[in-house]
Design a protein around this motif. Structure first.
Motif, PDB file in Angstrom:
ATOM      1  N   PHE A 311       0.826  -1.204   0.000  1.00 13.08           N
ATOM      2  CA  PHE A 311       0.000   0.000   0.000  1.00 13.08           C
ATOM      3  C   PHE A 311       0.862   1.258   0.000  1.00 13.08           C
ATOM      4  O   PHE A 311       0.510   2.271  -0.623  1.00 13.08           O
ATOM      5  CB  PHE A 311      -0.961   0.001   1.193  1.00 13.08           C
ATOM      6  N   THR A 312       1.990   1.197   0.687  1.00 15.35           N
ATOM      7  CA  THR A 312       2.919   2.322   0.626  1.00 15.35           C
ATOM      8  C   THR A 312       3.416   2.526  -0.801  1.00 15.35           C
ATOM      9  O   THR A 312       3.487   3.655  -1.294  1.00 15.35           O
ATOM     10  CB  THR A 312       4.108   2.083   1.562  1.00 15.35           C
ATOM     11  N   LEU A 313       3.758   1.440  -1.479  1.00 17.08           N
ATOM     12  CA  LEU A 313       4.201   1.534  -2.873  1.00 17.08           C
ATOM     13  C   LEU A 313       3.092   2.077  -3.771  1.00 17.08           C
ATOM     14  O   LEU A 313       3.347   2.854  -4.695  1.00 17.08           O
ATOM     15  CB  LEU A 313       4.646   0.160  -3.380  1.00 17.08           C
ATOM     16  N   ALA A 314       1.852   1.664  -3.515  1.00 16.16           N
ATOM     17  CA  ALA A 314       0.734   2.155  -4.321  1.00 16.16           C
ATOM     18  C   ALA A 314       0.577   3.662  -4.180  1.00 16.16           C
ATOM     19  O   ALA A 314       0.186   4.352  -5.127  1.00 16.16           O
ATOM     20  CB  ALA A 314      -0.556   1.446  -3.914  1.00 16.16           C
ATOM     21  N   GLY A 315       0.875   4.179  -3.000  1.00 15.58           N
ATOM     22  CA  GLY A 315       0.801   5.616  -2.798  1.00 15.58           C
ATOM     23  C   GLY A 315       1.957   6.376  -3.429  1.00 15.58           C
ATOM     24  O   GLY A 315       1.838   7.575  -3.706  1.00 15.58           O
ATOM     25  N   ARG A 316       3.076   5.685  -3.665  1.00 19.19           N
ATOM     26  CA  ARG A 316       4.263   6.352  -4.212  1.00 19.19           C
ATOM     27  C   ARG A 316       4.405   6.210  -5.723  1.00 19.19           C
ATOM     28  O   ARG A 316       5.104   6.999  -6.350  1.00 19.19           O
ATOM     29  CB  ARG A 316       5.519   5.781  -3.544  1.00 19.19           C
ATOM     30  N   GLN A 317       3.771   5.194  -6.305  1.00 15.97           N
ATOM     31  CA  GLN A 317       3.937   4.964  -7.743  1.00 15.97           C
ATOM     32  C   GLN A 317       3.317   6.114  -8.535  1.00 15.97           C
ATOM     33  O   GLN A 317       2.492   6.862  -8.036  1.00 15.97           O
ATOM     34  CB  GLN A 317       3.327   3.620  -8.142  1.00 15.97           C
ATOM     35  N   THR A 318       3.744   6.229  -9.796  1.00 11.46           N
ATOM     36  CA  THR A 318       3.288   7.343 -10.632  1.00 11.46           C
ATOM     37  C   THR A 318       2.527   6.884 -11.870  1.00 11.46           C
ATOM     38  O   THR A 318       2.164   7.708 -12.715  1.00 11.46           O
ATOM     39  CB  THR A 318       4.497   8.185 -11.078  1.00 11.46           C
ATOM     40  N   ALA A 319       2.273   5.577 -11.992  1.00  9.83           N
ATOM     41  CA  ALA A 319       1.561   5.076 -13.170  1.00  9.83           C
ATOM     42  C   ALA A 319       0.095   5.482 -13.170  1.00  9.83           C
ATOM     43  O   ALA A 319      -0.516   5.620 -14.230  1.00  9.83           O
ATOM     44  CB  ALA A 319       1.669   3.548 -13.242  1.00  9.83           C
ATOM     45  N   MET A 320      -0.476   5.667 -11.981  1.00 13.44           N
ATOM     46  CA  MET A 320      -1.881   6.043 -11.847  1.00 13.44           C
ATOM     47  C   MET A 320      -2.018   7.061 -10.730  1.00 13.44           C
ATOM     48  O   MET A 320      -1.225   7.054  -9.786  1.00 13.44           O
ATOM     49  CB  MET A 320      -2.750   4.813 -11.522  1.00 13.44           C
ATOM     50  N   PRO A 321      -3.035   7.930 -10.773  1.00 14.27           N
ATOM     51  CA  PRO A 321      -3.292   8.824  -9.644  1.00 14.27           C
ATOM     52  C   PRO A 321      -3.609   8.013  -8.389  1.00 14.27           C
ATOM     53  O   PRO A 321      -4.261   6.975  -8.449  1.00 14.27           O
ATOM     54  CB  PRO A 321      -4.513   9.640 -10.095  1.00 14.27           C
TER      55      PRO A 321
END
Length: 377
Positions: A311-321
């Motif tokens: 979930f931390t990675l999901a918040g940091r990734q840039t592929a999607m808002p």
């Protein structure tokens, strides 16, 4: 817009994680009772558990849209009410159709709450400007531990299944009343997308979450059945396997933020997947009740911090808002805990329940490798 204090919001978010964990774990010791009451075989039980998963899959994307438009509080209040109404009905449903319908509603409520509480957690963690996700998820585990323990103890003492669920509902309702005013009411910007299909790294993150939650769902819905039917443990005591799993997961998540800071996200995910896979093999292949409990505890330790890291990675990734990535990952992940056990049922019907658990253990090893690579992207 004025909100309650930051500390109160943090406590309210922990409580939001506690409640669905507590309620769904209250169902875990009751699965063998429902199976026996209605006369279900493994395949039919798997079909009915799929109803629970389908309810979740339908509700999660919708709950993300509603939370963006109405705020987290309104959605969490509605879903909490649904899950508290459905739990006691699960103990009296007397036909496969009625049980399936109630499981669909129950799954929808749990899934929607799970999705929106993570949206709330991301906002509260951002405001705090420090890692808090493992700690929030720890309270889901604490809720699961308390729910499974309380209901198992009540059943062991001779309390009826229906009365045990009423006690669980009373506890959860008191918690909702105590903290609901601190759940977030802010909404997404009007120009923000409300829904999008996952893509890129978000898909890979969702796969890791799916397998990790599938394992948790296997413990929830099948550990008691396995201990009773394969190991010969009495119905009243079969819930202790899930208790061992949750106790270990709870302790591991409570120290998770500190451990991740020390050894790094990549090592935490790799070690976690390998430990969980080894523990599940131990519990499945060694025909000793005490060893099975140890194995389930290792599964809990291993799985504990994989999902918070994702979930931390999901918040940091840039592929999607972030506003659509978090619901997408939540949907993929929690589909594992709700729909995954149905797959276990089908595998158990076709081969055997031990064989199904071995396949899950293999999937955990694969997730360990994939998750480690994701943390290095």
């Amino acid at each position: 817009m004025n909100f309650p204090s930051a500390r109160f919001q943090q406590h309210a978010t922990r409580t939001a994680f506690f409640i669905p964990g507590f309620i769904i774990a209250s169902w875990a010791p009751l699965v063998p009772f429902a199976k026996t009451r209605i006369g279900l075989d493994d395949g039919m039980l798997g079909v009915l558990l799929l109803c629970l998963g389908l309810g979740s899959i339908v509700a999660m994307p919708l709950s993300g849209i509603l939370a963006a438009r109405l705020g987290c509080r309104a959605v969490m209040l509605a879903t909490a009410a649904l899950m508290l109404l459905a739990l006691p009905v699960l103990t009296v449903a007397s036909t496969p159709v009625s049980l399936g319908l109630v499981l669909f509603v129950f799954g929808a409520a749990i899934g929607a709450m799970d999705c929106v509480m993570n949206i709330q957690a991301v906002a509260v963690e951002r405001d705090a400007d420090r890692p808090m996700m493992s700690g929030f998820h720890a309270f889901y585990s604490i809720g699961s531990l308390v729910g499974a323990t309380c209901v198992t103890l009540l059943l062991t003492a001779g309390t009826s299944a229906f009365a045990a669920t009423l006690a669980a509902v009373g506890i959860a309702l008191a918690l909702v009343v105590a903290v609901a005013r601190a759940w977030r009411t802010d909404r997404a910007p009007q120009d923000a997308p409300s829904f999008a299909l996952p893509r890129g790294i978000v898909i890979a993150i969702g796969i890791v979450c799916f397998v990790s939650f599938l394992t948790e769902g296997s413990m929830l819905d099948w550990s008691a059945v396995f201990l009773h039917e394969v190991r010969g443990v009495g119905l009243q005591h079969a819930g202790w396997g899930f208790v061992a799993f949750n106790l270990a997961m709870t302790l591991a998540r409570l120290v998770g933020d500190a451990v991740i800071a020390k050894i790094g996200r990549a090592t935490a995910v790799l070690a976690g997947g390998l430990i969980a896979g080894a523990g599940l093999l131990l519990a499945t292949l060694v025909p000793v009740f005490g060893v099975a409990l140890l194995g389930y505890a290792l599964v809990g330790i291993g799985c504990a911090n994989i999902v918070p890291v994702m979930f931390t990675l999901a918040g940091r990734q840039t592929a999607m808002p972030e506003s659509v990535a978090i619901p997408a990952v939540t949907t993929m992940g929690y589909a594992g805990v709700l729909a995954g056990p149905a797959l276990i049922g089908f595998l158990a019907q076709g081969w055997s329940l031990p064989a199904a658990f071995v396949l899950v253990a293999i999937a955990l090893v694969a997730v360990a490798v994939l998750g480690r690579r994701l943390t290095r992207v």
